[in-house]
Design a protein around this motif. Structure first.
Motif, mmCIF file in Angstrom:
data_model
loop_
_atom_site.group_PDB
_atom_site.id
_atom_site.type_symbol
_atom_site.label_atom_id
_atom_site.label_comp_id
_atom_site.label_asym_id
_atom_site.label_seq_id
_atom_site.Cartn_x
_atom_site.Cartn_y
_atom_site.Cartn_z
ATOM 1 N N PRO A 44 104.811 47.364 -7.948
ATOM 2 C CA PRO A 44 106.314 47.549 -8.648
ATOM 3 C C PRO A 44 107.551 47.131 -9.439
ATOM 4 N N GLY A 45 107.939 47.782 -9.933
ATOM 5 C CA GLY A 45 108.758 48.072 -11.626
ATOM 6 C C GLY A 45 110.581 47.197 -10.606
ATOM 7 N N ASP A 46 111.091 47.718 -12.155
ATOM 8 C CA ASP A 46 112.671 47.336 -11.579
ATOM 9 C C ASP A 46 113.283 48.834 -11.023
ATOM 10 N N GLU A 47 114.936 48.364 -11.274
ATOM 11 C CA GLU A 47 115.875 49.257 -11.162
ATOM 12 C C GLU A 47 115.705 50.691 -12.515
ATOM 13 N N LEU A 48 115.258 51.612 -12.309
ATOM 14 C CA LEU A 48 115.182 52.800 -13.103
ATOM 15 C C LEU A 48 116.322 52.293 -14.093
ATOM 16 N N GLN A 65 107.590 52.702 -10.862
ATOM 17 C CA GLN A 65 106.472 51.882 -10.901
ATOM 18 C C GLN A 65 106.355 51.483 -12.556
ATOM 19 N N ASP A 66 105.592 50.377 -12.308
ATOM 20 C CA ASP A 66 105.411 50.293 -14.521
ATOM 21 C C ASP A 66 103.899 49.742 -14.074
ATOM 22 N N PRO A 67 103.440 50.440 -15.073
ATOM 23 C CA PRO A 67 102.106 50.700 -16.145
ATOM 24 C C PRO A 67 101.630 49.193 -16.109
ATOM 25 N N VAL A 68 100.201 48.695 -15.601
ATOM 26 C CA VAL A 68 99.869 47.303 -15.943
ATOM 27 C C VAL A 68 99.269 47.993 -17.189
ATOM 28 N N THR A 69 98.907 49.145 -17.848
ATOM 29 C CA THR A 69 98.596 49.319 -19.417
ATOM 30 C C THR A 69 99.418 49.344 -19.925
ATOM 31 N N ALA A 70 99.455 49.091 -21.637
ATOM 32 C CA ALA A 70 100.825 49.022 -22.134
ATOM 33 C C ALA A 70 100.895 50.969 -22.729
ATOM 34 N N ASP A 71 102.420 51.308 -22.850
ATOM 35 C CA ASP A 71 102.595 52.592 -23.929
ATOM 36 C C ASP A 71 101.704 53.473 -22.663
ATOM 37 N N THR A 72 102.033 53.139 -21.436
ATOM 38 C CA THR A 72 101.686 54.394 -20.149
ATOM 39 C C THR A 72 103.105 54.590 -19.838
ATOM 40 N N GLN A 73 103.694 55.953 -19.025
ATOM 41 C CA GLN A 73 104.375 55.937 -18.964
ATOM 42 C C GLN A 73 104.737 55.232 -17.547
ATOM 43 N N ARG A 74 105.884 55.095 -17.473
ATOM 44 C CA ARG A 74 106.556 55.206 -15.748
ATOM 45 C C ARG A 74 106.850 55.588 -15.170
ATOM 46 N N VAL A 75 106.624 55.987 -13.893
ATOM 47 C CA VAL A 75 106.532 56.381 -13.120
ATOM 48 C C VAL A 75 107.400 56.635 -11.793
ATOM 49 N N VAL A 76 107.852 57.151 -10.856
ATOM 50 C CA VAL A 76 108.525 57.751 -9.794
ATOM 51 C C VAL A 76 107.797 58.547 -8.516
ATOM 52 N N SER A 77 107.859 58.015 -7.771
ATOM 53 C CA SER A 77 107.628 59.301 -6.343
ATOM 54 C C SER A 77 108.400 59.705 -5.433
#
Length: 468
Positions: free
Chosen positions: A87-91, A271-283
């Motif tokens: 889980p991440g923060d506000e888009l 949703q924030d990725p654990v791996t760096a330089d990977t796209q953040r996503v929403v659903s």
């Protein structure tokens, strides 16, 4: 020596075999997860960045852990199917800036309504709008093809121009839908204005309105009922006017309908990725639950009382008899279906009158269940003798929901007199079998009178004869 040498040699062989096996396990390559393009379109040619031309762009969703997601970090590495997110923060925008309230509301709405779409045009349109709002170039410099992946902006016009016709139409449709129906939403449940009767359906309404106060169509609403039953499914969908009509039958005195639904949140979260330089996503996340409820009161079905006033001997009806409608105590008034006392203009329990050849009166719309009494106010003509004002004739019973209670009050007629009325003097004949004697003196007197009379008669006769 020889015996001691053989075990040592055997031990060395076993150790070598174990190490070889362990080495094979350690160096065995692991299967790598692949990127799973979900629903959308490939467009050609791809937008250039990092000093390289690209064959195509994928405009649509991705599948991550069997879930459909949309990327919001243009040009970063696409997630594979096993990508780990938290889980991440506000888009925010790709540049770390806050989204305007309207854009944030648009994104939340579109994710709620189209986040699980299986239509390629809609998925491509949603992906295009997300990148247009989160990676729009701040200046032409952000579109320089030499920019690296983490600095390149989304070329909105170029990307839109490459979309198929159906996807272009979907872009405009989804944008207009978001502008018209974005949150915050308001949910409501409205109970009927009319009095509700247990066991009888009534019309309830569920509604959803948008930020402009207009109805939102196509919203699934889950219903929970208390003291009531629903004629239909427990989930309804709002119509074009943003409402859904329900047929609800009360089963108790306090029917309640509660509604819950998913509404767009004020702002979407990523949703924030654990791996760096990977796209953040929403659903489809980023929504909030809205609830609403309404309650009313219900009463049992009304009852009817049918009273007959009859002669106790003949059973024939007696019309014109005043009868008072009371509660069980024969003093207080009975209650109507609305719960109000049934009284006359004088404020006392209402009085009705028997009618017709059967001497019947019918009382409708009575509260149930209720014990009532019908008390005679005054007797009809010819029935006064048996009437006791201190304890007048009455009949009582309990009227049940939806039923007719039949009562009867019988009167005893006055007795017809068997004596002859005064003023008439009939002839009375007296007969007697008694014998009595007459006195001797009386008889002698009567003889003398007879002789005198005889002599007078003879004298008169002689004189008359001589003259002739």
């Amino acid at each position: 020596m020889g015996r001691t040498t053989r075990p040592a040699t055997l031990l060395r062989l076993l150790l070598a075999s174990a190490l070889a096996a362990l080495t094979l396990v350690v160096v065995a390559p692991t299967a790598s997860a692949e990127v799973d393009e979900g629903v959308g379109h490939r467009t050609t040619p791809g937008q250039s960045w990092g000093g390289r031309d690209r064959a195509f762009d994928w405009v649509g969703s991705y599948m991550v852990g069997d879930k459909q997601v949309f990327c919001v970090s243009f040009a970063l590495k696409a997630p594979d199917t096993d990508e780990v997110y938290q889980p991440g923060d506000e888009l925010l925008t790709k540049w770390g800036e806050k989204l305007s309230p309207d854009v944030a509301a648009n994104i939340s709405y579109l994710l709620l309504r189209y986040g699980d779409t299986q239509n390629p045009d809609e998925a491509a349109a949603l992906a295009h709008l997300l990148h247009s709002w989160t990676a729009a170039p701040r200046s032409p410099a952000d579109l320089d093809p030499a920019k690296p992946f983490n600095e390149i902006g989304y070329d909105i016009d170029l990307q839109f121009g490459k979309l198929p016709g159906g996807a272009k139409e979907a872009v405009e449709r989804l944008r207009a839908d978001a502008e018209a129906n974005r949150g915050p939403w308001t949910a409501s449940v409205t109970a009927p204005d009319e009095a509700q009767t247990i066991g009888t359906p009534g019309e309830w309404t569920v509604g959803v309105t948008n930020a402009a106060g207009e109805g939102v169509p196509g919203v699934p609403v889950t219903l929970t009922l208390t003291d009531a039953e629903l004629d239909g499914e427990q989930t309804v969908t709002t119509g074009e006017d943003g409402t859904a009509t329900l047929q609800v039958s009360p089963t108790g005195e306090n029917p309640k309908v509660a509604a819950s639904l998913s509404a767009p949140a004020d702002r979407p979260y990523v949703q924030d990725p654990v791996t760096a330089d990977t796209q953040r996503v929403v659903s489809t996340g980023g929504e909030q639950e809205l609830t609403a409820e309404a309650t009313t009161q219900a009463v049992t079905a009304p009852g009817v009382v049918r009273v007959a006033k009859v002669d106790s001997e003949t059973g024939k009806g007696i019309a014109g008899v005043p009868l008072r409608l009371t509660a069980a105590d024969k003093t207080e008034p009975a209650l109507g279906q609305d719960g109000e006392p049934i009284v006359g203009e004088d404020g006392k329990p209402a009085v009705v009158t028997s009618e017709g050849e059967q001497g019947v009166v019918t009382l409708e719309n009575l509260r149930t269940p209720q014990e009532i009494c019908i008390v005679e106010v005054s007797p009809p003509n010819g029935y006064d003798d048996a009437f006791d004002p201190a304890n007048p004739p009455s009949a009582c019973g309990t009227v049940q929901p939806g039923d007719t209670l039949v009562l009867e009050i019988a009167n005893v007629a006055d007795q017809v007199p068997h004596t002859i009325p005064a003023g008439d003097q009939p002839t009375t004949v007296a007969q007697s079998s008694t014998t009595s004697s007459t006195p001797v003196g009386a008889l002698a007197g009567m003889g003398v009178l007879a002789l005198v009379a005889s002599g007078l008669v003879g004298l008169v006769a002689r004189r008359r004869f001589t003259r002739d």
